[in-house]
Design a protein around this motif. Structure first.
Motif: not given
Length: 212
Positions: A95-114
């Motif tokens: 579950v966390p591996w799937g979330v990281m591979f799919v959403f980590l890039n989006d999270f960093l760019s959209q939620e963290k503002g990078l």
């Protein structure tokens, strides 16, 4: 895992200019090419060839042709606690591996503002950490198993626990806004530690089951 990370990095770098469809075209082409290469170059391994107890039999030209049946699988899962625990942790681990591979890039760019390039670079660093952790985890896991097979699951549990801290820092640290050394250290350490137990799951399964 390397293909997933490289695909994300490539999509993050080319998406803003070439469009999101471009990476899917390339992925499909490469998948077909590598499938053909596997069909041509890869040979089926000898069943039980790595088992010490079967090497004498195999050296005489005999084959180990036993295959896993559905009833044996059900029996091994219901009557063998090690198999049940390994499969259970694998379910929750994916579950966390799937979330990281799919959403980590989006999270960093959209939620963290990078920016997308910065987020992609951090994901690439995470992938490098995963590769290093896979190699180092396999080596350390082998040492632990040689010392005592009971040490291997303890090593996996410890690295899983230690891997939580850098991921929490990467997700929750409010002090970085670009791909500076700090998020890169978090990503590398998180990927490295998280990969150490995953590469040792297969040896654990092999240790408690027959070759089939």
């Amino acid at each position: 895992g390397a293909g997933i990370i490289l695909g994300q990095v490539y999509a993050g770098c080319t998406g803003p200019t070439a469009g999101w469809r471009h990476s899917f075209y390339l992925s499909g082409i490469l998948t077909m090419l590598f499938a053909i290469l596997v069909m041509i170059c890869v040979r089926e391994p000898i069943r039980g060839g790595k088992e010490h107890v079967l090497r004498e039999m195999l050296s005489r030209g005999r084959k180990y042709d036993k295959k896993l049946t559905w009833s044996q699988f059900v029996s091994s899962m219901t009557n063998h606690s090690s198999n049940f625990l390994l499969m259970l942790q694998g379910f929750f681990c994916n579950v966390p591996w799937g979330v990281m591979f799919v959403f980590l890039n989006d999270f960093l760019s959209q939620e963290k503002g990078l920016t997308v390039p910065d987020a992609t670079f951090i994901v690439a660093v995470f992938g490098v950490g995963c590769a290093v952790g896979g190699i180092l985890g396999g080596y350390l896991g082998t040492l632990a198993s040689r010392a005592d097979r009971r040490y291997l699951p303890l090593f996996m549990s410890l690295t899983t626990l230690l891997g939580i801290a850098p991921f929490l820092a990467l997700l929750d640290d409010p002090t970085y806004e670009v791909a500076s050394w700090k998020p890169c250290v978090y990503a590398f350490a998180g990927g490295c530690l998280a990969s150490m137990p995953s590469v040792n799951v297969r040896p654990c399964i092999i240790n408690v089951n027959p070759p089939e």
